[in-house]
Design a protein around this motif. Structure first.
Motif, PDB file in Angstrom:
ATOM      1  N   MET A  16       0.941  -1.132   0.151  1.00 45.23           N
ATOM      2  CA  MET A  16      -0.068  -0.182   0.052  1.00 45.23           C
ATOM      3  C   MET A  16       0.970   1.302  -0.069  1.00 45.23           C
ATOM      4  O   MET A  16       1.666   1.598   0.790  1.00 45.23           O
ATOM      5  N   THR A  17       0.714   2.089  -0.846  1.00 46.29           N
ATOM      6  CA  THR A  17       1.542   3.184  -0.951  1.00 46.29           C
ATOM      7  C   THR A  17       0.494   4.364  -0.567  1.00 46.29           C
ATOM      8  O   THR A  17      -0.546   4.514  -0.886  1.00 46.29           O
ATOM      9  N   VAL A  18       1.272   5.055   0.633  1.00 44.00           N
ATOM     10  CA  VAL A  18       0.422   6.146   1.291  1.00 44.00           C
ATOM     11  C   VAL A  18       0.812   7.382   1.063  1.00 44.00           C
ATOM     12  O   VAL A  18       0.346   8.521   1.070  1.00 44.00           O
ATOM     13  N   TYR A  19       2.051   7.590   0.504  1.00 44.22           N
ATOM     14  CA  TYR A  19       2.984   8.768   0.486  1.00 44.22           C
ATOM     15  C   TYR A  19       3.859   8.899  -0.514  1.00 44.22           C
ATOM     16  O   TYR A  19       4.639   7.790  -0.448  1.00 44.22           O
ATOM     17  N   THR A  20       4.013   9.825  -1.407  1.00 46.40           N
ATOM     18  CA  THR A  20       5.290   9.870  -2.132  1.00 46.40           C
ATOM     19  C   THR A  20       6.167  11.164  -1.571  1.00 46.40           C
ATOM     20  O   THR A  20       5.734  12.123  -1.079  1.00 46.40           O
ATOM     21  N   VAL A  21       7.405  10.645  -1.238  1.00 41.86           N
ATOM     22  CA  VAL A  21       8.245  11.502  -0.756  1.00 41.86           C
ATOM     23  C   VAL A  21       8.487  12.824  -1.445  1.00 41.86           C
ATOM     24  O   VAL A  21       8.744  12.805  -2.824  1.00 41.86           O
ATOM     25  N   ASN A  22       8.643  13.955  -0.678  1.00 38.85           N
ATOM     26  CA  ASN A  22       9.121  15.172  -1.469  1.00 38.85           C
ATOM     27  C   ASN A  22      10.263  15.656  -0.739  1.00 38.85           C
ATOM     28  O   ASN A  22      10.201  16.053   0.293  1.00 38.85           O
ATOM     29  N   PRO A  23      11.516  15.649  -1.747  1.00 40.91           N
ATOM     30  CA  PRO A  23      12.754  15.729  -0.812  1.00 40.91           C
ATOM     31  C   PRO A  23      13.039  17.120  -0.355  1.00 40.91           C
ATOM     32  O   PRO A  23      13.727  17.390   0.400  1.00 40.91           O
ATOM     33  N   ASP A  24      12.356  17.995  -0.698  1.00 43.23           N
ATOM     34  CA  ASP A  24      12.166  19.358  -0.278  1.00 43.23           C
ATOM     35  C   ASP A  24      11.572  19.572   1.164  1.00 43.23           C
ATOM     36  O   ASP A  24      11.909  20.425   1.973  1.00 43.23           O
ATOM     37  N   LEU A  25      10.677  18.798   1.616  1.00 41.53           N
ATOM     38  CA  LEU A  25       9.921  18.820   2.696  1.00 41.53           C
ATOM     39  C   LEU A  25      10.106  17.679   3.868  1.00 41.53           C
ATOM     40  O   LEU A  25       9.631  17.787   4.856  1.00 41.53           O
ATOM     41  N   ASP A  26      10.854  16.568   3.345  1.00 42.80           N
ATOM     42  CA  ASP A  26      10.695  15.412   4.155  1.00 42.80           C
ATOM     43  C   ASP A  26      11.963  14.887   4.205  1.00 42.80           C
ATOM     44  O   ASP A  26      12.850  14.969   3.374  1.00 42.80           O
ATOM     45  N   LEU A  27      12.111  14.205   5.516  1.00 45.11           N
ATOM     46  CA  LEU A  27      13.464  13.558   5.951  1.00 45.11           C
ATOM     47  C   LEU A  27      13.016  11.923   5.805  1.00 45.11           C
ATOM     48  O   LEU A  27      11.959  11.493   6.167  1.00 45.11           O
ATOM     49  N   VAL A  28      14.129  11.272   5.291  1.00 48.13           N
ATOM     50  CA  VAL A  28      13.777   9.857   5.149  1.00 48.13           C
ATOM     51  C   VAL A  28      14.767   9.043   5.663  1.00 48.13           C
ATOM     52  O   VAL A  28      16.139   9.142   5.547  1.00 48.13           O
ATOM     53  N   LEU A  29      14.614   7.894   6.483  1.00 55.85           N
ATOM     54  CA  LEU A  29      15.442   6.832   6.955  1.00 55.85           C
ATOM     55  C   LEU A  29      15.070   5.692   6.590  1.00 55.85           C
ATOM     56  O   LEU A  29      14.048   5.113   6.875  1.00 55.85           O
ATOM     57  N   GLU A  30      15.971   5.095   5.868  1.00 59.40           N
ATOM     58  CA  GLU A  30      15.943   3.649   5.275  1.00 59.40           C
ATOM     59  C   GLU A  30      17.033   2.798   5.532  1.00 59.40           C
ATOM     60  O   GLU A  30      18.050   3.074   5.413  1.00 59.40           O
ATOM     61  N   ARG A  31      16.555   1.592   6.174  1.00 57.37           N
ATOM     62  CA  ARG A  31      17.531   0.620   6.333  1.00 57.37           C
ATOM     63  C   ARG A  31      17.027  -0.776   6.274  1.00 57.37           C
ATOM     64  O   ARG A  31      15.825  -0.946   6.423  1.00 57.37           O
ATOM     65  N   THR A  32      17.830  -1.562   5.944  1.00 54.35           N
ATOM     66  CA  THR A  32      17.502  -3.003   6.049  1.00 54.35           C
ATOM     67  C   THR A  32      18.040  -3.756   7.523  1.00 54.35           C
ATOM     68  O   THR A  32      19.403  -3.433   7.652  1.00 54.35           O
ATOM     69  N   VAL A  33      17.111  -4.156   8.236  1.00 57.62           N
ATOM     70  CA  VAL A  33      17.692  -4.715   9.511  1.00 57.62           C
ATOM     71  C   VAL A  33      17.400  -6.166   9.683  1.00 57.62           C
ATOM     72  O   VAL A  33      16.466  -6.940   8.859  1.00 57.62           O
ATOM     73  N   ASP A  34      18.062  -7.008  10.520  1.00 54.11           N
ATOM     74  CA  ASP A  34      17.947  -8.342  10.423  1.00 54.11           C
ATOM     75  C   ASP A  34      16.940  -9.018  11.714  1.00 54.11           C
ATOM     76  O   ASP A  34      17.644  -9.836  12.406  1.00 54.11           O
ATOM     77  N   VAL A  35      15.863  -8.449  11.594  1.00 50.12           N
ATOM     78  CA  VAL A  35      14.667  -8.688  12.479  1.00 50.12           C
ATOM     79  C   VAL A  35      13.413  -8.945  11.612  1.00 50.12           C
ATOM     80  O   VAL A  35      13.240  -8.238  10.686  1.00 50.12           O
ATOM     81  N   PRO A  36      12.698 -10.056  11.747  1.00 51.47           N
ATOM     82  CA  PRO A  36      11.360 -10.271  10.972  1.00 51.47           C
ATOM     83  C   PRO A  36      10.427  -9.184  11.075  1.00 51.47           C
ATOM     84  O   PRO A  36      10.488  -8.472  12.101  1.00 51.47           O
ATOM     85  N   PRO A  37       9.790  -8.904   9.880  1.00 52.75           N
ATOM     86  CA  PRO A  37       8.859  -7.483   9.846  1.00 52.75           C
ATOM     87  C   PRO A  37       7.892  -7.743  10.903  1.00 52.75           C
ATOM     88  O   PRO A  37       7.520  -6.642  11.742  1.00 52.75           O
ATOM     89  N   GLU A  38       7.322  -8.989  11.338  1.00 52.44           N
ATOM     90  CA  GLU A  38       6.218  -9.169  12.528  1.00 52.44           C
ATOM     91  C   GLU A  38       6.866  -8.562  13.928  1.00 52.44           C
ATOM     92  O   GLU A  38       6.171  -8.041  14.557  1.00 52.44           O
ATOM     93  N   LEU A  39       7.927  -8.717  14.105  1.00 54.00           N
ATOM     94  CA  LEU A  39       8.740  -8.321  15.307  1.00 54.00           C
ATOM     95  C   LEU A  39       8.876  -6.654  15.096  1.00 54.00           C
ATOM     96  O   LEU A  39       8.660  -5.841  16.466  1.00 54.00           O
ATOM     97  N   VAL A  40       9.289  -5.971  13.940  1.00 56.98           N
ATOM     98  CA  VAL A  40       9.456  -4.675  13.796  1.00 56.98           C
ATOM     99  C   VAL A  40       8.050  -4.214  14.047  1.00 56.98           C
ATOM    100  O   VAL A  40       7.789  -2.991  14.987  1.00 56.98           O
ATOM    101  N   TRP A  41       6.972  -4.654  13.660  1.00 60.19           N
ATOM    102  CA  TRP A  41       5.705  -4.303  13.742  1.00 60.19           C
ATOM    103  C   TRP A  41       5.129  -4.193  15.166  1.00 60.19           C
ATOM    104  O   TRP A  41       4.767  -3.336  15.777  1.00 60.19           O
ATOM    105  N   ARG A  42       5.345  -5.261  15.915  1.00 63.29           N
ATOM    106  CA  ARG A  42       5.038  -5.547  17.314  1.00 63.29           C
ATOM    107  C   ARG A  42       5.832  -4.453  18.271  1.00 63.29           C
ATOM    108  O   ARG A  42       5.271  -4.051  18.953  1.00 63.29           O
TER     109      ARG A  42
END
Length: 160
Positions: free
Chosen positions: A1-27
């Protein structure tokens, strides 16, 4: 689900790949007792958290400085896509009630959690109303703070 398109003039982005399963990150993002253990970069701490995990529900935290000063933050959850997307804002309180944001500027956070092998592609976007708010948030240490908090989340959830 896409909820937003980043605007580089107005938004800050942190993107990483982590070695924890998605369900634990959500929890970790949706359980108050867990948020209190990782959400604020040390030596700060999160001493209170209340979440009503539904659109219009509250996303409230109280942070404590090393000197013992407390900073309550109240927000409103906008989007809950179970297991993958959480969007909340400081510009609204519970029930979508407009409020004056703490910290001098409102922002909206979009947290995306996507499977990536055995781990998770994690993206956090802080959306701002104008370039001044983005600059203020960046100068407060967005990347360092949110990055350190994510490392604390990963460390916490690896032992679960």
């Amino acid at each position: 689900m896409t909820v937003y398109t980043v605007n580089p003039d107005l938004d800050l982005v942190l993107e990483r790949t982590v070695d924890v399963p998605p369900e634990l990150v959500w929890r970790a993002w949706t359980t108050p007792e867990l948020i209190m253990q990782w959400f604020t970069p040390k030596p700060w701490s999160t001493v209170a958290c209340e979440i009503d995990l539904r659109p219009g529900g509250r996303f409230d935290t109280t942070m404590r400085s090393p000197e013992g000063e407390e900073y309550p933050n109240s927000g409103c959850i906008l989007v809950v896509d179970e297991g993958s997307t959480l969007v909340f804002t400081s510009g609204l309180g519970p029930g979508f009630r407009p409020q004056i944001a703490q910290g001098g500027f409102p922002f909206t956070a979009v947290v995306r959690i996507e499977p990536d092998g055995a781990g998770t592609k994690y993206t956090a976007v802080a959306i701002h109303a104008d370039e001044s708010a983005k600059k203020s948030h960046d100068e407060m240490g967005f990347h360092e703070g949110w990055g350190a908090a994510l490392e604390q989340l990963v460390d916490l959830m690896k032992v679960r």
